[in-house]
Scaffold this active site. Structure first.
Site: not given
Ligand code: NCD
Length: 359
Positions: A53-54, A82, A103, A131
């Site tokens: 999703r993100t 590397k 991320r 997040h």
């Molecule tokens: C979350 C995350 O990655 O922290 N998911 C997301 O970004 N939609 C929640 C999760 O992974 O549980």
């Protein structure tokens, strides 16, 4: 913004947050007006950790704004394999892109990355820490489904210790009037103390519960989360926590008519599929709201962008952070940075309180 990066929503004022959420509403209503707003701009998505999703909502958001994308979703296919450091990768990518979305499995990684980037950086999740853009998604979902961000009793259920979405959400919802929290978890996966202190300092009430069934009738919003398997030391520890909280039709019978159920997703087993058809379940709509919220954020950040390297802070201690998941324990060139919060010494990257002897 007080800072040009979005590492934590704390760095933006409540008025700025409102501006972004208002803009998201306009974009959602009239997406056609914005289809060229990102023209000529490049966004890099650096995903060192899995995401559906993100990553996709950021990418869709940029494409809908008429911008372009570069990046990786598997560090093994980049020079990271590397042995390239985070600082070098970010320094290079920031020469190509106008915005970096990162991320990373280490806590504080986005903060660290921002000090080596010439362009603005957005934290798309740093380990079990924060997040902020999921929180933008969550707030925008609440505005659209609940009609308010205030006077709510919010139940947060699942892995409250390792769930970064939970941490950012709590930090933001304390800004709004008269919100109360019910933290529903096992004692082992309870909200970290520093967040409870933030709730107390903001004058909000909270209670703790080990039963979803006993709590569900009292709450206006239920934020379900999965147990974060990847943050556990052993599979044994994970299995002991898994499956404790499951939202099903039976429990929904006790819930308020106006309850809204949110979940950042992915779901594992904490919400039964049969709940999906209940009109109070808004977690799939939430994924679409997230795209509009991210479109607004991208525009906001591009407006505030300037290609430059900020002056890098110098270490203010020779002690390493006590949190093994902190980025400073993985990328050793980073300066040690601590601040005092309520008399405690706290790592600036990961928010971990340091033992007294480290001071
Ligand atoms: C979350 C995350 O990655 O922290 N998911 C997301 O970004 N939609 C929640 C999760 O992974 O549980």
């Amino acid at each position: 913004m007080s800072t040009r990066h979005l590492i934590d929503l704390d760095s933006i004022s409540s008025d700025q947050l409102k501006d972004i959420l208002d803009l998201a509403k306009v974009i959602m209503k009239h997406p056609q007006y914005f289809c060229d707003s990102g023209h000529g701009k490049i966004m890099a998505t650096l995903f060192y950790e899995p995401s559906t999703r993100t990553q996709m909502s950021f990418q869709s958001a940029m494409l809908k704004l008429g911008g372009k994308l570069v990046g990786f979703d598997n560090p093994d296919s980049s020079s990271v394999s590397k042995g390239e450091s985070l600082r070098d990768t970010v320094r290079v990518v920031s020469n190509y892109a106008d915005l970096i979305v990162i991320r990373h499995p280490c806590e504080g990684a986005a903060q660290a990355a921002s000090t080596f980037s010439r362009c603005n950086v957005i934290n798309a999740g740093d380990g079990g820490h924060l997040h902020p853009t999921q929180t933008l998604t969550d707030l925008f979902t609440l505005i659209n489904t609940k009609g308010t961000l205030s006077n709510l009793t919010i139940g947060i259920c699942g892995d409250l210790k390792n769930g970064r979405t939970v941490h950012s959400l709590i930090k933001s919802l304390v800004r709004y009037k008269n919100n109360k929290f019910v933290f529903i978890s096992t004692p082992q996966l309870n909200v970290p103390d520093y967040l409870k202190q933030i709730v107390i300092n903001a004058g909000c009430e909270y209670s703790e519960s080990i039963s979803l069934s006993d709590s569900i009738s009292k709450i206006d919003v239920l934020y379900m989360t999965r147990i974060q398997r990847e943050r556990f030391e052993s599979d044994e520890d994970y299995k002991n926590q898994k499956g404790v909280f499951v939202l099903d039709k039976e429990k929904m019978k006790k819930a308020k008519y106006g309850l809204k159920i949110l979940h950042p997703l992915p779901r594992v087993d904490e919400i039964d599929y049969e709940v999906d058809d209940d009109s109070r379940a808004v977690y799939f709509d939430q994924t679409e709201y997230g795209m509009y919220a991210r479109m607004a954020l991208i525009l906001y950040m591009l407006e505030n962008s300037e290609k430059k390297l900020d002056a890098r802070p110098e270490s203010n201690s020779d002690k390493c952070c006590c949190n093994p998941r902190c980025i400073t324990n993985h990328e050793h060139y980073l300066p040690n940075l601590y601040i005092k919060v309520d008399g405690r010494t706290v790592c600036e990257y990961c928010d971990h309180t340091q033992p007294i002897c480290a001071e």
